[in-house]
Each structure stands twice: as C-alpha cells, then as structure tokens.
Design an enzyme around this catalytic site. Structure first.
Site, short mmCIF file in Angstrom:
data_model
loop_
_atom_site.label_atom_id
_atom_site.label_comp_id
_atom_site.label_asym_id
_atom_site.label_seq_id
_atom_site.Cartn_x
_atom_site.Cartn_y
_atom_site.Cartn_z
N GLU A 129 8.72 0.99 10.88
CA GLU A 129 7.80 0.46 9.88
C GLU A 129 7.52 -1.01 10.14
O GLU A 129 8.46 -1.81 10.31
CB GLU A 129 8.37 0.62 8.47
CG GLU A 129 7.40 0.15 7.39
CD GLU A 129 8.01 0.15 6.00
OE1 GLU A 129 7.53 -0.63 5.16
OE2 GLU A 129 8.96 0.92 5.76
N LYS B 205 13.10 -0.98 10.60
CA LYS B 205 12.16 -2.00 10.13
C LYS B 205 12.61 -3.29 10.80
O LYS B 205 13.49 -3.99 10.29
CB LYS B 205 12.15 -2.13 8.61
CG LYS B 205 11.16 -3.18 8.13
CD LYS B 205 10.54 -2.82 6.81
CE LYS B 205 9.45 -3.83 6.43
NZ LYS B 205 8.65 -3.39 5.28
N ALA C 158 5.48 -4.77 9.17
CA ALA C 158 5.48 -5.66 8.00
C ALA C 158 4.03 -5.92 7.60
O ALA C 158 3.25 -6.46 8.39
CB ALA C 158 6.18 -6.97 8.34
N VAL D 238 0.83 -1.21 0.00
CA VAL D 238 0.00 0.00 0.00
C VAL D 238 0.86 1.26 0.00
O VAL D 238 0.34 2.37 0.05
CB VAL D 238 -0.98 0.03 1.20
CG1 VAL D 238 -1.93 -1.14 1.13
CG2 VAL D 238 -0.22 0.06 2.53
N GLY D 239 2.18 1.08 -0.04
CA GLY D 239 3.08 2.22 -0.11
C GLY D 239 3.64 2.69 1.21
O GLY D 239 4.08 3.83 1.33
#
Length: 233
Positions: free
Chosen positions: A116, A38, A118, A14-15
């Site tokens: 971020e 991440k 996953a 989804v960016g």
C-alpha cells in the site's frame, strides 16, 4: 507464483487501507501466503515510547502472516503530512532504493505481495522523487482505489495517465463505497482509461477483517491476484 501489487489511491482518505485489508484477508483465507506492506506511513502515534502505525498494524493482522512490523513498515513518521515533509520535519532521509529493496526482498517467499502506498500516486516521497517513480522501479502491477463519487472520473483518469507515463502496468480500478450508479463512474473510467473495473467495494459498517474479506470476495474480481474462482467453495 510470486506476484507484487501496489495499491494506490486517487488521493488521501479514499479508503485504500480498508479495501487493501479486505483483499489481503480474502487472499489469506483462500490459502495463499500473503505479504502485506506499507513502506512509508506518516501520522503515526507513539504509544509507550514506541511508534505504532495504524495502517501497517492492520495490514499485518489481515495477512495472517508470521511477520513483524519491521518487515511491514520501513519508514514511520509522526506528522500527518506527505512523506517528504514528514521526513524533513524529523531531520531524516528516505532512501528510495531502500524502499525498492524492502518490497522486492528475495528472501520473502510468498504467493502474493500487496503493497500500500501513501496517499496518491504523485505524493512526494523525497524532495525529488514521487511515489509513482518509486513504483516504476518495482516489477509490479498497480491497482487504483477511487471513491465512487462525483469527480472521481477526472481524478482516476489522471492517476492512470501518470502511471502509464512511467510505464507502470495498471491492473485495474476499484471503486470504493459504492454510491449512485447513475453517475456512471465505472463505465466512463473503463471506456476512457482502458482499464478493467475490478469491482465496486461497498460501504461497510463492520470493519473487522472477516467482514472486509467477505465484502472483497462478494464484490471484487480477485482473479487478478491469481485467485481461482472456486477458491472459497
């Protein structure tokens, strides 16, 4: 000031990374010290015998921080599948408490930490733990990236409910690749979800960090990260 934000999506592809890169570089350009992480990345290629995470490498570069990939990503897996399955395929174990420690390291002095996730909020990290459960263990605020398309209202509201059921604070929603405003996605999500829409991130043709940061500054409310309105004046 030390603020931690988790960025999740309403699903995969989804960016999230593009939007996160724009935010991270915009914050760094303003003079804030930014840690971008991440913790778990799958679908990681091996180059010259080493795993090279695409998202983790991109986030590290966007942050302008003097850090290493080992400080950016904790678990890297080859298979492009959910973390719990990727770990199982490699006969490895993901330690949830280790992820929590990784994103709350007290020695990491910074103004803002942007983490971020996953895929989406209910992606399994282990055989008995969803990513939402990991986030609930961290003192943070959640930002949801959702595609600005038909059907996103339902997916976004479900993500908001899943977060709130775990007492995760939802800071707001970013609609990505702004589409047809007649769909009224922002209006419905704000009304039914009771959350602020932080902006509608545009489609970008140039994907370098400078262009993404400019798009973030132009279209997103970055004050949620503690950024002053005159930071770029």
């Amino acid at each position: 000031m030390n603020r931690t934000f988790f960025i999740t999506g309403t699903g995969t592809d989804v960016g999230k990374t593009v939007v996160t890169r724009g935010i991270v570089r915009a914050l760094a350009d303003s003079g804030l010290s930014v840690v971008a992480q991440k913790p778990v990345e799958s679908g990681v290629p091996t180059v010259n015998g080493e795993r090279r995470p695409h998202d983790g490498t991109a986030l590290l570069a966007a942050s302008l921080a003097n850090r290493t990939l080992a400080q950016t990503c904790r678990y890297l897996f080859t298979a492009p599948v959910s973390p719990h399955l990727a770990a199982r395929l490699e006969h490895r174990t993901i330690d949830v408490n280790e992820i929590v420690s990784f994103v709350t390291a007290p020695h990491d002095e910074c103004d803002v930490r942007v983490v971020e996730g996953a895929g989406g909020l209910l992606v399994p990290v282990t055989d008995d733990t969803l990513y939402a459960d990991v986030i609930a263990k961290v003192d943070c605020r959640l930002i949801i990236v959702a595609p600005d398309i038909l059907g996103t209202i339902n997916a976004t509201l479900l993500t908001i409910e899943a977060a709130r059921s775990r007492k995760v604070d939802v800071a707001g929603v970013i609609l990505n690749q702004s589409g047809d405003e007649s769909l009224k996605n922002a209006e419905a999500i704000a009304a039914f979800g009771g959350v602020p829409i932080l902006g509608r991130f545009p489609k970008v043709t140039a994907s370098d960090d400078a262009h993404l940061a400019e798009a973030a500054r132009r279209t997103l409310d970055l004050s949620v990260f503690g950024l002053r309105s005159d930071a770029f004046v």
